[in-house]
Design an enzyme around this catalytic site. Structure first.
Site, PDB file in Angstrom:
ATOM      1  N   ASN A   1       0.810  -1.220   0.000  1.00  0.00           N
ATOM      2  CA  ASN A   1       0.000   0.000   0.000  1.00  0.00           C
ATOM      3  C   ASN A   1       0.846   1.274   0.000  1.00  0.00           C
ATOM      4  O   ASN A   1       0.321   2.378  -0.162  1.00  0.00           O
ATOM      5  CB  ASN A   1      -0.947   0.026   1.208  1.00  0.00           C
ATOM      6  CG  ASN A   1      -0.208  -0.021   2.527  1.00  0.00           C
ATOM      7  OD1 ASN A   1       0.122  -1.100   2.994  1.00  0.00           O
ATOM      8  ND2 ASN A   1       0.051   1.134   3.137  1.00  0.00           N
ATOM      9  N   SER A   2       2.177   1.147   0.170  1.00  0.00           N
ATOM     10  CA  SER A   2       3.031   2.337   0.186  1.00  0.00           C
ATOM     11  C   SER A   2       4.456   1.975  -0.197  1.00  0.00           C
ATOM     12  O   SER A   2       4.815   0.794  -0.266  1.00  0.00           O
ATOM     13  CB  SER A   2       3.021   3.001   1.574  1.00  0.00           C
ATOM     14  OG  SER A   2       3.574   2.122   2.532  1.00  0.00           O
ATOM     15  N   GLY A   3       5.279   2.998  -0.441  1.00  0.00           N
ATOM     16  CA  GLY A   3       6.709   2.807  -0.661  1.00  0.00           C
ATOM     17  C   GLY A   3       7.057   1.934  -1.845  1.00  0.00           C
ATOM     18  O   GLY A   3       6.383   1.926  -2.884  1.00  0.00           O
TER      19      GLY A   3
ATOM     20  N   GLY B   1       6.864  -1.279  -2.120  1.00  0.00           N
ATOM     21  CA  GLY B   1       5.840  -2.279  -2.407  1.00  0.00           C
ATOM     22  C   GLY B   1       4.775  -1.751  -3.347  1.00  0.00           C
ATOM     23  O   GLY B   1       4.350  -2.447  -4.275  1.00  0.00           O
TER      24      GLY B   1
ATOM     25  N   TYR C   1      18.009  -4.300  12.583  1.00  0.00           N
ATOM     26  CA  TYR C   1      17.670  -4.187  11.154  1.00  0.00           C
ATOM     27  C   TYR C   1      18.671  -4.976  10.310  1.00  0.00           C
ATOM     28  O   TYR C   1      18.285  -5.722   9.402  1.00  0.00           O
ATOM     29  CB  TYR C   1      17.658  -2.722  10.744  1.00  0.00           C
ATOM     30  CG  TYR C   1      17.370  -2.492   9.284  1.00  0.00           C
ATOM     31  CD1 TYR C   1      16.065  -2.511   8.795  1.00  0.00           C
ATOM     32  CD2 TYR C   1      18.405  -2.270   8.375  1.00  0.00           C
ATOM     33  CE1 TYR C   1      15.794  -2.316   7.452  1.00  0.00           C
ATOM     34  CE2 TYR C   1      18.153  -2.068   7.037  1.00  0.00           C
ATOM     35  CZ  TYR C   1      16.843  -2.093   6.575  1.00  0.00           C
ATOM     36  OH  TYR C   1      16.593  -1.912   5.243  1.00  0.00           O
TER      37      TYR C   1
END
Length: 352
Positions: free
Chosen positions: A133-135, A137, A231
């Site tokens: 839904n963002s970025g 992706g 991370y």
């Protein structure tokens, strides 16, 4: 020039093209060597570029490596019932000692997902993209949908997933896109998503997959937790898991490759700490766009030369070698077993 003409090298336009009389072969362990049939000799270095190479990844699905009575390696294609002495992976090799290329590769860190897909028709392909839904992706989903693929946006938020679908449909009203709810932090949600997807009776051909590993530090205490180190460990685990997934499923025709979208891409990752926000703001003029960040994923998902090849790691649309630890099969297998055990423990607790 006279020497080149005598050797037959002037007949080739590309640095990688072999001159007449030469053949490219591989050893049992994947190293590339070159046979000169005119002089009946072999050598490790490419006769024109001088580079040493080895093949990358596992054999394509249905292929098997054998050795004839003379000790020479040959390859069996069980699907098409044929044999060849030409390694099918020779179309995709890596340098032993990489040097700065003299010519620009087809795609690189400046390429965008839309550039890679230019002229491609992905009709009939089904794609599942998590976090779509963002970025990166979203850019991946949009790029594939605008080229004919049926794209499923697997999102934690139903409303944000629906909004992303509308944004894609606004660019092309015939795009085949839909949103499905998937919270990867919930095993129950993962199970419901899998069941809902299987009920659609469609086959997924493209999937988005986006130091020494100490398993005791995968879930450190709050006092010992450092976001950047966590991370980095998660990215190492991504590569290890992708390699093990490929090892287990490639005999069944399913391949997996790990990708790196690029450094310091401006995304929502900075929202958790003001220092990250400052760093990302300062670096933003020099970072990739979301379209450029999606390029490597789209390349690996659609490149014809990667068909049937897996167990590799890509950055800037180029096959790279990850850290030594990321290449360790024993660590990858241990991580897989740990994941299975944790899932079983969670399922057991939920069933009580």
């Amino acid at each position: 020039m006279a020497a080149l003409k005598y050797a037959g090298l002037e007949d080739t336009d590309s640095e990688e093209e072999l001159p007449p009389g030469w053949e490219e072969r591989t050893t049992k362990d994947g190293w590339v060597y070159y046979a000169n049939h005119l002089e009946e000799k072999t050598q490790w270095e490419h006769p024109k570029s001088g580079k040493r190479k080895r093949v990358a990844g596992d054999l394509p699905y249905g292929w098997e490596q054998e050795t004839d009575e003379n000790g020479q390696v040959y390859f069996v294609d069980h699907i098409n019932k044929r044999t060849t002495y030409l390694d099918p992976r020779l179309a995709f090799t890596v340098e032993d000692n990489p040097v700065k290329p003299t010519t620009r590769q087809k795609y690189d860190g400046n390429s965008t997902a839309m550039e890679i897909l230019q002229g491609r028709d992905l009709s009939g392909k089904v794609v599942i993209i998590t976090g779509a839904n963002s970025g990166i992706g979203f850019e991946t989903a949009k790029s594939l949908a605008l080229h004919g693929a049926q794209v499923i946006l697997a999102c934690r938020s139903t409303s944000r997933g629906s909004e992303a679908v509308q944004r894609i449909l606004e660019e092309w009203h015939k795009a085949k896109v839909e949103a499905m709810t998937l919270d990867l932090a919930s095993l129950q949600s993962v199970q419901h998503f899998a069941e809902a997807f299987k009920s659609k009776n469609v086959f997924t051909e493209i999937k988005d997959s986006s130091g020494k590993l100490d398993f005791s530090l995968l879930s450190p205490s709050k006092k010992e937790y450092w976001a950047m180190l966590a991370y980095n460990r998660s990215k190492l685990c991504n590569i290890l898991f992708s390699n093990e997934l490929n090892r287990r499923l490639s005999p069944h025709g399913v391949t997996s490759n790990a990708v790196h979208p690029g450094n310091m891409i401006y995304s929502s990752i900075h929202r958790n700490w003001w220092v990250y926000t400052l760093l990302f703001t300062l670096a933003r003029p020099f970072t990739k766009s979301m379209q450029q960040g999606a390029a490597t994923t789209v390349y690996c998902a659609t490149a014809a030369e990667l068909e049937g090849l897996g167990g590799m790691y890509f950055n800037n649309c180029c096959r790279c070698l990850p850290s030594q630890e990321a290449q360790t099969e024993a660590t990858a297998a241990a991580l897989w077993e740990l994941s299975e055990r944790l899932i079983q423990e969670r399922i057991g607790r939920q069933s009580k």
